[in-house]
Design a protein around this motif. Structure first.
Motif, PDB file in Angstrom:
ATOM      1  N   LEU A   1       0.654  -1.261  -0.059  1.00 33.42           N
ATOM      2  CA  LEU A   1       0.093   0.033  -0.188  1.00 33.42           C
ATOM      3  C   LEU A   1       0.820   1.370  -0.018  1.00 33.42           C
ATOM      4  N   ASN A   2       1.785   1.074   0.643  1.00 39.53           N
ATOM      5  CA  ASN A   2       2.928   2.429   0.841  1.00 39.53           C
ATOM      6  C   ASN A   2       3.591   2.665  -0.421  1.00 39.53           C
ATOM      7  N   ASN A   3       3.383   1.860  -1.525  1.00 40.52           N
ATOM      8  CA  ASN A   3       3.964   2.160  -2.743  1.00 40.52           C
ATOM      9  C   ASN A   3       3.045   3.294  -3.610  1.00 40.52           C
ATOM     10  N   ILE A   4       1.762   3.433  -3.139  1.00 39.93           N
ATOM     11  CA  ILE A   4       0.930   4.586  -3.671  1.00 39.93           C
ATOM     12  C   ILE A   4       0.423   5.572  -2.546  1.00 39.93           C
ATOM     13  N   PHE A   5       0.026   5.101  -1.431  1.00 46.82           N
ATOM     14  CA  PHE A   5      -0.289   5.966  -0.458  1.00 46.82           C
ATOM     15  C   PHE A   5       0.916   6.137   0.583  1.00 46.82           C
ATOM     16  N   THR A   6       0.993   7.355   1.182  1.00 48.70           N
ATOM     17  CA  THR A   6       2.201   7.692   2.332  1.00 48.70           C
ATOM     18  C   THR A   6       1.404   7.726   3.537  1.00 48.70           C
ATOM     19  N   ASN A   7       0.485   7.812   3.829  1.00 48.13           N
ATOM     20  CA  ASN A   7      -0.317   7.944   5.271  1.00 48.13           C
ATOM     21  C   ASN A   7      -1.155   6.563   5.437  1.00 48.13           C
ATOM     22  N   THR A   8      -0.658   5.491   5.690  1.00 53.02           N
ATOM     23  CA  THR A   8      -1.576   4.063   5.586  1.00 53.02           C
ATOM     24  C   THR A   8      -1.988   3.994   7.044  1.00 53.02           C
ATOM     25  N   ASN A   9      -1.557   4.678   8.170  1.00 56.64           N
ATOM     26  CA  ASN A   9      -2.102   4.256   9.270  1.00 56.64           C
ATOM     27  C   ASN A   9      -3.201   5.110   9.856  1.00 56.64           C
ATOM     28  N   ASP A  10      -3.497   6.135   9.140  1.00 56.26           N
ATOM     29  CA  ASP A  10      -4.757   6.969   9.589  1.00 56.26           C
ATOM     30  C   ASP A  10      -5.974   6.657   8.672  1.00 56.26           C
ATOM     31  N   LEU A  11      -6.950   5.822   9.240  1.00 54.64           N
ATOM     32  CA  LEU A  11      -7.902   5.171   8.311  1.00 54.64           C
ATOM     33  C   LEU A  11      -8.824   6.276   7.673  1.00 54.64           C
ATOM     34  N   VAL A  12      -9.035   7.430   8.335  1.00 53.80           N
ATOM     35  CA  VAL A  12      -9.836   8.530   7.721  1.00 53.80           C
ATOM     36  C   VAL A  12      -9.054   9.179   6.557  1.00 53.80           C
ATOM     37  N   GLN A  13      -8.026   9.598   6.755  1.00 54.67           N
ATOM     38  CA  GLN A  13      -6.777  10.022   5.673  1.00 54.67           C
ATOM     39  C   GLN A  13      -6.819   8.903   4.488  1.00 54.67           C
ATOM     40  N   LEU A  14      -6.707   7.649   4.847  1.00 54.48           N
ATOM     41  CA  LEU A  14      -6.351   6.711   3.785  1.00 54.48           C
ATOM     42  C   LEU A  14      -7.808   6.631   2.884  1.00 54.48           C
ATOM     43  N   LEU A  15      -8.856   6.700   3.500  1.00 51.22           N
ATOM     44  CA  LEU A  15     -10.231   6.898   2.785  1.00 51.22           C
ATOM     45  C   LEU A  15     -10.367   8.002   1.944  1.00 51.22           C
ATOM     46  N   TYR A  16      -9.904   9.123   2.484  1.00 49.76           N
ATOM     47  CA  TYR A  16     -10.058  10.341   1.695  1.00 49.76           C
ATOM     48  C   TYR A  16      -9.008  10.098   0.463  1.00 49.76           C
ATOM     49  N   ASP A  17      -7.924   9.747   0.847  1.00 52.69           N
ATOM     50  CA  ASP A  17      -6.867   9.423  -0.405  1.00 52.69           C
ATOM     51  C   ASP A  17      -7.217   8.501  -1.254  1.00 52.69           C
TER      52      ASP A  17
ATOM     53  N   PRO B   1     -16.865  13.800   0.636  1.00 52.07           N
ATOM     54  CA  PRO B   1     -17.508  14.551   1.689  1.00 52.07           C
ATOM     55  C   PRO B   1     -16.303  14.857   2.795  1.00 52.07           C
ATOM     56  N   GLN B   2     -16.461  16.197   3.226  1.00 52.94           N
ATOM     57  CA  GLN B   2     -15.423  16.714   4.471  1.00 52.94           C
ATOM     58  C   GLN B   2     -15.573  16.078   5.660  1.00 52.94           C
ATOM     59  N   ASN B   3     -16.777  15.356   5.961  1.00 52.70           N
ATOM     60  CA  ASN B   3     -16.852  14.722   7.056  1.00 52.70           C
ATOM     61  C   ASN B   3     -16.822  13.121   7.072  1.00 52.70           C
ATOM     62  N   ILE B   4     -15.624  12.569   7.359  1.00 55.50           N
ATOM     63  CA  ILE B   4     -15.327  11.304   7.159  1.00 55.50           C
ATOM     64  C   ILE B   4     -15.120  10.785   8.664  1.00 55.50           C
ATOM     65  N   LEU B   5     -15.547  10.094   9.042  1.00 59.96           N
ATOM     66  CA  LEU B   5     -15.621   9.572  10.654  1.00 59.96           C
ATOM     67  C   LEU B   5     -15.417   8.135  11.026  1.00 59.96           C
ATOM     68  N   PHE B   6     -14.178   7.893  11.747  1.00 60.11           N
ATOM     69  CA  PHE B   6     -13.968   6.608  12.229  1.00 60.11           C
ATOM     70  C   PHE B   6     -14.471   6.303  13.530  1.00 60.11           C
ATOM     71  N   ILE B   7     -15.032   5.444  14.246  1.00 56.58           N
ATOM     72  CA  ILE B   7     -15.451   5.039  15.664  1.00 56.58           C
ATOM     73  C   ILE B   7     -14.671   4.021  15.989  1.00 56.58           C
ATOM     74  N   PRO B   8     -13.845   4.323  16.914  1.00 59.78           N
ATOM     75  CA  PRO B   8     -12.940   3.134  17.228  1.00 59.78           C
ATOM     76  C   PRO B   8     -13.852   1.880  18.054  1.00 59.78           C
ATOM     77  N   VAL B   9     -13.524   0.717  18.045  1.00 62.46           N
ATOM     78  CA  VAL B   9     -14.164  -0.308  18.908  1.00 62.46           C
ATOM     79  C   VAL B   9     -13.345  -0.326  20.212  1.00 62.46           C
ATOM     80  N   LEU B  10     -14.006  -0.120  21.363  1.00 60.98           N
ATOM     81  CA  LEU B  10     -13.746  -0.341  22.499  1.00 60.98           C
ATOM     82  C   LEU B  10     -13.625  -1.791  22.948  1.00 60.98           C
ATOM     83  N   THR B  11     -12.781  -2.189  23.455  1.00 63.04           N
ATOM     84  CA  THR B  11     -12.860  -3.664  24.194  1.00 63.04           C
ATOM     85  C   THR B  11     -12.626  -3.711  25.524  1.00 63.04           C
ATOM     86  N   ASN B  12     -12.923  -4.638  26.202  1.00 63.94           N
ATOM     87  CA  ASN B  12     -12.468  -4.681  27.672  1.00 63.94           C
ATOM     88  C   ASN B  12     -11.344  -5.700  27.744  1.00 63.94           C
ATOM     89  N   LEU B  13     -10.545  -5.028  28.464  1.00 63.19           N
ATOM     90  CA  LEU B  13      -9.016  -5.716  28.678  1.00 63.19           C
ATOM     91  C   LEU B  13      -9.236  -6.590  29.921  1.00 63.19           C
TER      92      LEU B  13
END
Length: 149
Positions: free
Chosen positions: A110-126, A137-149
């Motif tokens: 993936l990093n052959n084409i996109f530079t920011n591969t860790n930010d899911l919102v930026q990656l979707l935009y790219d 859309p300017q409003n792209i949201l990622f809601i992390p999943v909360l897990t019990n540790l």
């Protein structure tokens, strides 16, 4: 089966997402499908976003040409390694880009084409920009999943 020229034409044509002011990257086990049309109104596409229900980091973004049911571009963020037709092993995250005679069977890092591969919102935009979507859309949201540790 598309030729490489047909693929390039489809990839390069300007496209618009229909009826979408906000994108929320789906919860685990869910898929979001965005209807997309070429600006000239001659070609229809889907952009799908899928998030695995078990491995929350396994997310797929895909651009599908509807008339031919052909996956044009797909990003796989996690999961097992991919093996190209020549036997080359490609670790995730990787991107599949249509290739005549092989469909989406070839992948590259993936990093052959996109530079920011860790930010899911930026990656979707790219990714949407790479698919030539002109009304992202300017409003792209990622809601992390909360897990019990």
């Amino acid at each position: 089966m598309l030729t490489n020229n047909e693929f390039n034409s489809l990839k390069n044509m300007k496209k618009e997402i229909l009826k979408c002011k906000q994108i929320i990257i789906p919860k685990p086990g869910k898929k979001l499908i965005l209807d997309v049309i070429s600006v000239n109104k001659k070609e229809d596409f889907n952009i799908s976003l899928y998030r695995n229900r078990i491995n929350f980091e396994k997310i797929t973004y895909q651009n599908l040409h509807k008339r031919t049911s052909t996956p044009l571009i797909r990003i796989d963020l996690a999961g097992p390694p991919h093996f190209n037709p020549d036997g080359e092993k490609v670790l995730p995250p990787h991107i599949h880009i249509y290739k005549e005679g092989y469909g989406d069977k070839w992948a590259e890092p993936l990093n052959n084409i996109f530079t920011n591969t860790n930010d899911l919102v930026q990656l979707l935009y790219d990714f949407l920009k790479y698919c030539n979507i002109i009304n992202i859309p300017q409003n792209i949201l990622f809601i992390p999943v909360l897990t019990n540790l």
